[in-house]
Write an enzyme that holds these catalytic residues in place. Structure first.
Site, PDB file in Angstrom:
ATOM      1  N   LYS A  11      -6.041  -6.541   5.095  1.00 14.26           N
ATOM      2  CA  LYS A  11      -6.054  -7.205   6.407  1.00 14.26           C
ATOM      3  C   LYS A  11      -6.750  -6.332   7.451  1.00 14.26           C
ATOM      4  O   LYS A  11      -7.585  -6.812   8.221  1.00 14.26           O
ATOM      5  CB  LYS A  11      -4.621  -7.533   6.850  1.00 14.26           C
ATOM      6  CG  LYS A  11      -3.961  -8.625   6.037  1.00 14.26           C
ATOM      7  CD  LYS A  11      -2.498  -8.783   6.415  1.00 14.26           C
ATOM      8  CE  LYS A  11      -1.796  -9.816   5.568  1.00 14.26           C
ATOM      9  NZ  LYS A  11      -0.368  -9.959   5.940  1.00 14.26           N
ATOM     10  N   SER A  34      -0.768  -5.234   8.586  1.00 12.19           N
ATOM     11  CA  SER A  34       0.566  -4.972   8.060  1.00 12.19           C
ATOM     12  C   SER A  34       0.967  -6.101   7.122  1.00 12.19           C
ATOM     13  O   SER A  34       0.482  -7.228   7.233  1.00 12.19           O
ATOM     14  CB  SER A  34       1.576  -4.862   9.210  1.00 12.19           C
ATOM     15  OG  SER A  34       2.830  -4.420   8.732  1.00 12.19           O
ATOM     16  N   ASP A  35       1.852  -5.780   6.200  1.00 10.46           N
ATOM     17  CA  ASP A  35       2.367  -6.794   5.297  1.00 10.46           C
ATOM     18  C   ASP A  35       3.766  -6.381   4.847  1.00 10.46           C
ATOM     19  O   ASP A  35       4.090  -5.195   4.811  1.00 10.46           O
ATOM     20  CB  ASP A  35       1.465  -6.967   4.077  1.00 10.46           C
ATOM     21  CG  ASP A  35       1.760  -8.275   3.359  1.00 10.46           C
ATOM     22  OD1 ASP A  35       1.315  -9.326   3.862  1.00 10.46           O
ATOM     23  OD2 ASP A  35       2.462  -8.251   2.334  1.00 10.46           O
ATOM     24  N   GLN A  36       4.562  -7.382   4.533  1.00  9.15           N
ATOM     25  CA  GLN A  36       5.921  -7.125   4.062  1.00  9.15           C
ATOM     26  C   GLN A  36       6.232  -8.029   2.888  1.00  9.15           C
ATOM     27  O   GLN A  36       5.959  -9.230   2.930  1.00  9.15           O
ATOM     28  CB  GLN A  36       6.929  -7.393   5.178  1.00  9.15           C
ATOM     29  CG  GLN A  36       8.368  -7.074   4.793  1.00  9.15           C
ATOM     30  CD  GLN A  36       9.316  -7.319   5.949  1.00  9.15           C
ATOM     31  OE1 GLN A  36       9.582  -8.452   6.284  1.00  9.15           O
ATOM     32  NE2 GLN A  36       9.793  -6.248   6.552  1.00  9.15           N
TER      33      GLN A  36
END
Length: 196
Positions: free
Chosen positions: A54, A70-72
């Site tokens: 991203k 960011s990623d979760q």
């Protein structure tokens, strides 16, 4: 030397609200990234890969900017648990997580195309869910409608009542943007939040 523009490469309103805490001017650009897990990819590897992808995707289009991605991914015994999207899927997720530990693998990346800087860090959060009854799950889902949250758990609101414990060294990581690690990466990329 001019401060480079800061971009949040995310469509998440939660991440936008967290980044606002740093009082830095920034814009938001939606990253165009396929979030499909690779075959056999662990939740940790998926979160790291997507956060970096991203940031790099937006940085490629804005080479003079510092870009945060960011990623979760919720990790239930090695299985990735994504955003439910629907009430039924949210109920199923919470029933499966009831009484269990889930690790929310939260990754943050910062990229800057003009200098070649690109780095990603992981901020795992261990969450122990209470043993939940069906009526509790239904009440929570009707009140919060957390269909855009990984694992259906929105700890910054009523979702905190679903939990027995949260263990993390970066207190905003569970909401989706670990600000301690974000600040560290911004400093490395040339933007000190306390000197901007």
């Amino acid at each position: 030397m001019d401060t480079p523009p800061l971009i949040l490469g995310s469509t998440s309103r939660y991440r936008r609200e967290l980044l606002e805490r740093l009082r830095l001017p920034f814009t938001v650009v939606a990253p165009q990234v396929d979030e499909t897990p690779a075959p056999g990819e662990t939740p940790e590897a998926l979160a790291l890969r997507l956060a970096l992808a991203k940031a790099q995707a937006v940085a490629a289009a804005h080479p003079q900017a510092i870009v945060i991605g960011s990623d979760q991914v919720a990790d239930l015994a090695g299985e990735p648990i994504g955003k439910p999207g629907t009430h039924e899927r949210a109920r199923e997720q919470l029933q499966r997580m009831s009484g269990r530990e889930v690790v929310f693998q939260t990754a943050v990346a910062v990229a800057r195309a003009d200098t070649g800087f690109a780095r990603v860090l992981l901020a795992p959060v261990r969450v122990r869910f209470r043993t939940l009854g069906d009526a509790e799950i239904e009440h929570y889902l009707r009140a919060e409608q957390p269909y855009d949250c990984a694992g259906s758990a929105k700890s910054e609101a009523l979702g905190i009542a679903l939990l027995d414990a949260i263990e993390s060294d970066d207190p905003t990581a569970l909401v989706g943007l670990p600000l301690i690690r974000t600040c560290a990466l911004l400093r490395e990329a040339g933007l000190d939040p306390l000197a901007a």
